[in-house]
Design a protein around this motif. Sequence first.
Motif, PDB file in Angstrom:
ATOM      1  N   VAL A 188     -54.942 -65.625   0.760  1.00  0.00           N
ATOM      2  CA  VAL A 188     -54.850 -64.364   0.015  1.00  0.00           C
ATOM      3  C   VAL A 188     -55.225 -63.193   0.923  1.00  0.00           C
ATOM      4  O   VAL A 188     -54.521 -62.180   0.998  1.00  0.00           O
ATOM      5  CB  VAL A 188     -55.782 -64.386  -1.219  1.00  0.00           C
ATOM      6  N   ALA A 189     -56.337 -63.346   1.638  1.00  0.00           N
ATOM      7  CA  ALA A 189     -56.810 -62.250   2.488  1.00  0.00           C
ATOM      8  C   ALA A 189     -55.759 -61.900   3.539  1.00  0.00           C
ATOM      9  O   ALA A 189     -55.443 -60.725   3.739  1.00  0.00           O
ATOM     10  CB  ALA A 189     -58.127 -62.640   3.157  1.00  0.00           C
ATOM     11  N   SER A 190     -55.195 -62.916   4.170  1.00  0.00           N
ATOM     12  CA  SER A 190     -54.245 -62.599   5.242  1.00  0.00           C
ATOM     13  C   SER A 190     -52.969 -61.997   4.659  1.00  0.00           C
ATOM     14  O   SER A 190     -52.364 -61.123   5.268  1.00  0.00           O
ATOM     15  CB  SER A 190     -53.938 -63.834   6.092  1.00  0.00           C
ATOM     16  N   TYR A 191     -52.595 -62.440   3.457  1.00  0.00           N
ATOM     17  CA  TYR A 191     -51.418 -61.825   2.834  1.00  0.00           C
ATOM     18  C   TYR A 191     -51.674 -60.342   2.577  1.00  0.00           C
ATOM     19  O   TYR A 191     -50.831 -59.490   2.852  1.00  0.00           O
ATOM     20  CB  TYR A 191     -51.075 -62.529   1.516  1.00  0.00           C
ATOM     21  N   PHE A 192     -52.859 -60.041   2.054  1.00  0.00           N
ATOM     22  CA  PHE A 192     -53.143 -58.644   1.707  1.00  0.00           C
ATOM     23  C   PHE A 192     -53.328 -57.766   2.947  1.00  0.00           C
ATOM     24  O   PHE A 192     -52.852 -56.639   2.989  1.00  0.00           O
ATOM     25  CB  PHE A 192     -54.356 -58.554   0.767  1.00  0.00           C
ATOM     26  N   ILE A 193     -54.021 -58.305   3.943  1.00  0.00           N
ATOM     27  CA  ILE A 193     -54.227 -57.502   5.154  1.00  0.00           C
ATOM     28  C   ILE A 193     -52.879 -57.293   5.850  1.00  0.00           C
ATOM     29  O   ILE A 193     -52.509 -56.169   6.215  1.00  0.00           O
ATOM     30  CB  ILE A 193     -55.239 -58.185   6.091  1.00  0.00           C
ATOM     31  N   GLY A 194     -52.119 -58.394   5.977  1.00  0.00           N
ATOM     32  CA  GLY A 194     -50.814 -58.293   6.633  1.00  0.00           C
ATOM     33  C   GLY A 194     -49.874 -57.376   5.867  1.00  0.00           C
ATOM     34  O   GLY A 194     -49.231 -56.499   6.445  1.00  0.00           O
ATOM     35  N   GLY A 195     -49.830 -57.569   4.548  1.00  0.00           N
ATOM     36  CA  GLY A 195     -48.929 -56.763   3.723  1.00  0.00           C
ATOM     37  C   GLY A 195     -49.312 -55.290   3.731  1.00  0.00           C
ATOM     38  O   GLY A 195     -48.461 -54.408   3.810  1.00  0.00           O
ATOM     39  N   THR A 196     -50.626 -55.033   3.664  1.00  0.00           N
ATOM     40  CA  THR A 196     -51.092 -53.646   3.632  1.00  0.00           C
ATOM     41  C   THR A 196     -50.734 -52.935   4.934  1.00  0.00           C
ATOM     42  O   THR A 196     -50.245 -51.801   4.924  1.00  0.00           O
ATOM     43  CB  THR A 196     -52.622 -53.604   3.436  1.00  0.00           C
ATOM     44  N   TRP A 197     -50.955 -53.610   6.038  1.00  0.00           N
ATOM     45  CA  TRP A 197     -50.669 -52.964   7.319  1.00  0.00           C
ATOM     46  C   TRP A 197     -49.185 -52.897   7.617  1.00  0.00           C
ATOM     47  O   TRP A 197     -48.717 -51.993   8.298  1.00  0.00           O
ATOM     48  CB  TRP A 197     -51.447 -53.644   8.450  1.00  0.00           C
TER      49      TRP A 197
END
Lengths: 330, 142, 263
Positions: free
Chosen positions: C26-35
Amino acid sequence: MTARPASRPTDPTGPALPGPEPFAAEVRDVVVRYARGDDAPALDHATLTIRPGVITGLLGRNGAGKTTLAALLAAFRRPTSGSVRVGLPGELEDPFENVWTTTHTQLVRESGDVWESDKARDTLAYYADLRPRWDADLAARLLDELEVDVRRKPSEMSRGKRSALGAVIGLASRAPLTIFDEVYLGMDAPSRYAFYDALVADYAEHPRTVLLSSHLITEVERLFEDVVIIDRGRVLLAENADDVRARGVSLTGPADVVERHAAGREVLARQRLGGTAQVTLFGTFADDERAAAVEAGLEVGAVPVQDLFVHLTRTGRPGAGTDAEREEAR
Amino acid sequence: MGPMFDGPEPIYLQIAQMIRAQVLAGELAEEEQVMSTTQFATTFRINPATAAKAFAGLVDEGVLYKRRGLGMFVAPGAREKLLADHRARFFDEVLAPALAQADLLDIPTSEVVDYVLGRPRPAGPGTGGAPRTGPTTDPTPR
Amino acid sequence: MTATADRAAERRALETAAHRRGVRAVASYFIGGTWFVGLWFWAIALVVGVLILWIMTRNDDVSIEAVGGVAGSAKFFLFVMGIILPLMTIAVHVAAGGTRRSYTHGLWIGATVSGLTFGIAAALVKWGEWTLFRRVGWPTEGDLGQLYGDGSEVVLVSLVEGISCVVYYLAGMVIAAGFYGYGFVRGVLLVVASLGTVAVTEVFLRSGFFGNGLARAVGLDGTPVGLALLGGVLGAVLAALLLRAVLRGAAVRPVEFAASASA
């Protein structure tokens, strides 16, 4: 809408674990209301047991409660009342927010829960990340066979291809409890049969508990060892598929002889061709009745699950197929 | 692809009958290995448990036997046993209904006898004499 | 006995590993998606900022808020991302066997990392602008009172902007999760609650127009920097706890919803 960074394909703890035995599941006196004061609950005091290691067919008309039942077992939601328990036989537990059971339960809803606007391979990578027993080789093989291009976004795929993607997720997860809720939608016949073949082959090799809901009963009924029929939130029956088939009987032979043996019974269907008639009767045939019919020259056959299902869930028959009614039919 | 088990009987009975018929016809020789339940299930798109149930019934009948770790094989003497079974039931289950039908249709017994006597007989007894029953007319042994 | 103990230990290990996998995914999806979307945000923000600055120079009325103000709107961008992303991810996460708990923890990490890195980006932009203004000789003091004096205080600016970004991101997530899991009425109540957590942070950090005015209104405009930063973190913690409470019992919506949310 967003891309995600390439994810780690495997868990650092090592290769796929052997995993636990097939799961069992039990639903007791479960009520699910989507709105408060709803007098037509999605599940209405439903009680049933799913045997471990068995392929169970979950049949019901639209809105009967199949999807709600699946959502409970996979901890997508909690029941309004009653108990839902999933896990190793003899060690059933509440699946809601239970890492152990949810990690080992895979629900595929229709075309699967996927990221519509990311490439299909991103979704697959996510499942591969979270599923301890994910089989990437199986996934690749099935995707190839079902002609799903993982470089495309599900939103750009046909319904059939999206369903195929969901089917692949369901099989490659190798979850001890795997639920397919109408995954066939939009799939053409060759794709559906490819899915059934893959299901049977992988199930035989890696036994697990499979719950499969479908409206294409004639296509899938031979895959079932057990059958559950629900109607308007109630469990009409949950038993071995052969027992379900034995709930009806078909008689073929000279019309007058057939009618004599059908007298006083509930006739589901009647066909005549010249002097020969075939009737489909509801209600079990005792051994002596069967013998008498054979003696009289009739051919006694089983009834397709489809016919019994249609009969049991026909509208305007509240409480269809209750024990009382079956007694009456005798 | 072979039979699809579309008959009215439960599938496991149809499978058992198919194997019996193959043994009777000599398509499956004694001591020959039969398909595994998995192969059976995938070939005919049925639940493996259904195939296993059919095999279990055939083991009880003495048509098949299990070699541990190897699979299912046709039992020695299986064909002879099946022939004997079928012969024993032939008059009751095949001929009697046919004659009853003849009565119903007002076919005189003499005509039936003439037909039987005038019928060209296939090769020697014991090879082609077995009735090739289809799955739907299976006289299921209990 | 030992076999049972082994099994229990094995199960615990599996549960821990599964939880970690879920959080990380979840964290990597959100960090990746946000950036991924965030790069576009920053590109556009810089272009807009430079455009405003260019117009200002033509009017001879230059303000450091030209680019800095746009950079300071990063938190609103994250607020919107917070509303959009969870609607598309919760069903996939649960369908993949993840729990709401691992989802929530993943969101916490995702919002924190995304928010703080956005804060650093905002600080760097402000520092760059401050450097440029000093070279050219334009005034480097902002029009609006801030916890920090000017763009030279890179660390403080990073913290102030970063904490604001985190709380706005979490508040957006609370709103999304509220409407997703609890329908309209309770969803609206959660909007109010989530804006409450934003207000706490804004007041303590005195960031920008609202924050400064609010801080003055409640008499917190004199809070020492250290305490003010802690107050800002308090708002983020409240938002994080609210998010956990909202997600804890949330039901996954039917497939029709998933299709409409991401269409």
